[in-house]
Write an enzyme that holds these catalytic residues in place. Structure first.
Site, mmCIF file in Angstrom:
data_model
loop_
_atom_site.group_PDB
_atom_site.id
_atom_site.type_symbol
_atom_site.label_atom_id
_atom_site.label_comp_id
_atom_site.label_asym_id
_atom_site.label_seq_id
_atom_site.Cartn_x
_atom_site.Cartn_y
_atom_site.Cartn_z
ATOM 1 N N CYS A 15 3.290 7.365 2.899
ATOM 2 C CA CYS A 15 3.969 8.426 3.077
ATOM 3 C C CYS A 15 5.161 8.332 3.800
ATOM 4 O O CYS A 15 5.362 7.545 5.144
ATOM 5 C CB CYS A 15 3.292 9.633 3.813
ATOM 6 S SG CYS A 15 1.948 10.145 2.711
ATOM 7 N N LEU B 99 -6.334 -3.325 7.799
ATOM 8 C CA LEU B 99 -6.071 -4.347 8.777
ATOM 9 C C LEU B 99 -5.982 -5.897 7.966
ATOM 10 O O LEU B 99 -6.759 -6.581 8.565
ATOM 11 C CB LEU B 99 -7.096 -4.389 9.716
ATOM 12 C CG LEU B 99 -6.631 -3.360 11.172
ATOM 13 C CD1 LEU B 99 -7.517 -3.348 12.217
ATOM 14 C CD2 LEU B 99 -5.099 -3.801 11.620
ATOM 15 N N TYR C 104 -8.328 14.037 1.254
ATOM 16 C CA TYR C 104 -7.550 14.776 0.683
ATOM 17 C C TYR C 104 -8.500 15.433 -0.499
ATOM 18 O O TYR C 104 -9.566 15.147 -0.446
ATOM 19 C CB TYR C 104 -6.423 14.093 0.258
ATOM 20 C CG TYR C 104 -5.364 13.651 1.047
ATOM 21 C CD1 TYR C 104 -4.808 14.617 1.989
ATOM 22 C CD2 TYR C 104 -5.379 12.212 1.455
ATOM 23 C CE1 TYR C 104 -4.034 14.062 3.167
ATOM 24 C CE2 TYR C 104 -4.539 11.750 2.678
ATOM 25 C CZ TYR C 104 -3.989 12.720 3.475
ATOM 26 O OH TYR C 104 -3.096 12.273 4.440
ATOM 27 N N ARG D 65 0.922 -1.140 7.100
ATOM 28 C CA ARG D 65 1.643 -1.658 8.346
ATOM 29 C C ARG D 65 2.447 -3.179 8.597
ATOM 30 O O ARG D 65 3.417 -3.192 9.101
ATOM 31 C CB ARG D 65 0.921 -1.415 9.525
ATOM 32 C CG ARG D 65 0.559 0.261 9.586
ATOM 33 C CD ARG D 65 -0.685 0.768 10.567
ATOM 34 N NE ARG D 65 -1.831 0.106 10.147
ATOM 35 C CZ ARG D 65 -3.085 0.369 10.740
ATOM 36 N NH1 ARG D 65 -2.945 1.068 11.783
ATOM 37 N NH2 ARG D 65 -4.303 -0.344 10.092
ATOM 38 N N SER E 217 0.858 -1.207 -0.001
ATOM 39 C CA SER E 217 0.132 0.038 0.066
ATOM 40 C C SER E 217 0.825 1.371 -0.091
ATOM 41 O O SER E 217 1.922 1.315 0.516
ATOM 42 C CB SER E 217 -0.919 -0.032 1.288
ATOM 43 O OG SER E 217 -2.033 0.597 1.146
ATOM 44 N N GLN F 260 1.180 6.672 -6.577
ATOM 45 C CA GLN F 260 -0.142 7.566 -6.084
ATOM 46 C C GLN F 260 0.028 8.954 -6.443
ATOM 47 O O GLN F 260 1.006 9.504 -5.702
ATOM 48 C CB GLN F 260 -0.525 7.042 -4.681
ATOM 49 C CG GLN F 260 -1.878 7.617 -4.386
ATOM 50 C CD GLN F 260 -2.245 7.169 -2.696
ATOM 51 O OE1 GLN F 260 -1.284 7.724 -1.983
ATOM 52 N NE2 GLN F 260 -3.118 6.814 -2.425
ATOM 53 N N ARG G 146 -7.580 5.338 -5.603
ATOM 54 C CA ARG G 146 -8.088 4.704 -4.345
ATOM 55 C C ARG G 146 -9.291 5.880 -3.801
ATOM 56 O O ARG G 146 -9.191 6.805 -3.995
ATOM 57 C CB ARG G 146 -6.891 5.116 -3.198
ATOM 58 C CG ARG G 146 -7.386 4.712 -1.988
ATOM 59 C CD ARG G 146 -6.146 4.708 -1.005
ATOM 60 N NE ARG G 146 -5.715 3.234 -1.094
ATOM 61 C CZ ARG G 146 -4.908 2.777 -0.088
ATOM 62 N NH1 ARG G 146 -4.061 3.657 0.926
ATOM 63 N NH2 ARG G 146 -4.282 1.586 -0.166
#
Ligand SMILES: Cc1cc2nc3c(=O)[nH]c(=O)nc-3n(C[C@H](O)[C@H](O)[C@H](O)COP(=O)(O)O)c2cc1C
Length: 366
Positions: free
Chosen positions: A26, A302, A183, A325, A23, A101, A231
């Protein structure tokens, strides 16, 4: 054992070895938008994660379209050269394909890096005037954005096109527009942040207009063999916010505008919005979009366990999974997943001795 996760997939002219995607994340480590040595290490490492595709972080289409002073951009020749250096490196040493992205931060821009506290940039840190559909801040104490003018909407759309053209020159295999996480383009889509009375506000059709015009303009500029996606948000998790029904309408429209895939995410529109904490919390939303809009769908949120990821694909909820993550925690997550699911994954030759065929230690770890 069934390993739907390791089935190849084709998006436009892009062949991916499996359904695992890193994914976009940043790194807040760029210099006036230029990717740095940190990106060489970070993206070089993830190029050997076992994922079929690595998506480079939200990259500003304008200098003031970035979130922080440390975010990457594709608004200058220097940015383009710096990104080319990193992606050339990643391709030379890695097994993954690369996407980028492209984004405009809107009212969430002009912010501190997370490890500096996150919030809005203070006066001494060179803040900038943020833009949004309406002059409503992200949360208490945030910069109040200026309502963007019609001619500026056209300029931002053109900035997306120009950043996409730079991404094509860099050699990305796929390009995705950021229409989520609060955003600028998501701010237009949501009735919570968009209170305009012109052609870009009000009805769902009007709130989708900027997103669709951007998608159409970028599609016209990006060669057909390069996969183009976005996205999107499937829920604002807020009363009066974007619902899954709105997201299905958007997904159908973006498919008609020529996008090759969508990544289904959610949340992030306001400071008080909270995402659910359940494993795979976007998977059922993604399944609905996939079924009703009939477009290849990636899902994020998740997803951490290889069997859970495999099930999402095997049950037809999504065509790809994105992990953020879990990939930072274990940058060889794809290798782990292959071992757990009994599948083959590409590893660089230098590391093959740690593969299950040559190392009994792997089985002892599982
Ligand atoms: C360090 C970090 C940076 C992120 N940056 C981005 C980003 O640039 N663009 C984006 O769409 N999402 C970004 N996200 C969100 C992730 O891509 C992902 O949607 C979210 O973390 C949920 O997935 P996970 O549970 O696998 O972490 C970021 C997340 C993290 C942890």
């Amino acid at each position: 054992m069934n390993s739907a996760l390791f089935e190849p997939i084709r998006l436009a002219g892009l062949d991916l070895a499996n359904r695992i995607v890193v994914s976009p994340m940043c790194q807040y480590s760029a210099d006036d938008g230029c990717a740095s040595d940190w990106h060489m290490t970070h993206l070089g490492m993830l190029a050997n994660s076992g994922a079929g595709l690595v998506v480079v972080e939200a990259t500003g289409v304008e200098r003031h379209g970035r979130i922080t002073h440390g975010c990457t951009g594709l608004y200058s020749d220097h940015n383009e050269a710096a990104m080319s250096r990193v992606i050339d490196h990643g391709r030379r040493i890695g097994t993954a394909k690369f996407a980028i992205q492209i984004a405009h931060a809107g009212r969430k821009g002009s912010a501190l890096r997370p490890w500096q506290g996150g919030g809005p940039l203070p006066a001494m840190d060179d803040p900038w005037q943020t833009l949004a559909p309406s002059a409503l801040p992200f949360g208490p104490n945030w910069h109040v954005p200026r309502e963007i003018a019609i001619d500026e909407i056209a300029r931002v759309r053109d900035s997306f096109v120009s950043a996409a053209e730079r991404a094509v020159r860099v050699g990305f295999d796929a390009i995705e527009m950021h229409f989520a996480h609060g955003y600028l383009l998501h701010e237009f889509f949501s009735p919570v942040s968009n209170k305009r009375n012109d052609a870009y506000g009000g009805s769902l059709e009007n709130r989708m207009r900027f997103l669709r015009e951007t998608a159409q303009a970028v599609r016209a500029a990006v060669p057909g063999h390069i996969a183009l996606g976005a996205r999107i948000t499937a829920s604002d998790w807020l009363d009066g916010g974007v619902t899954i029904e709105d997201a299905v309408v958007l997904a159908k429209a973006l498919k008609a505008d020529g996008l090759d895939y969508l990544c289904v995410s959610s949340g992030g529109l306001t400071a008080e919005a909270r995402n659910p904490n359940a494993p795979g919390y976007n998977a059922d939303l993604a399944a609905r979009i996939r079924a009703e809009a009939d477009i290849p769908v990636r899902v994020v949120g998740l997803i951490v366990d290889p069997k859970q990821a495999n099930e999402i694909i095997a049950q037809g909820k999504a065509d790809m999974v994105a992990l953020a993550r879990a990939m930072l925690d274990n940058p060889h997550w794809g290798w782990l997943a292959a071992d757990v699911l009994g599948a083959e994954v590409a590893r660089p030759p230098q590391y093959q001795r740690a593969g299950p065929k040559l190392w009994a230690g792997r089985a002892l770890q599982l």
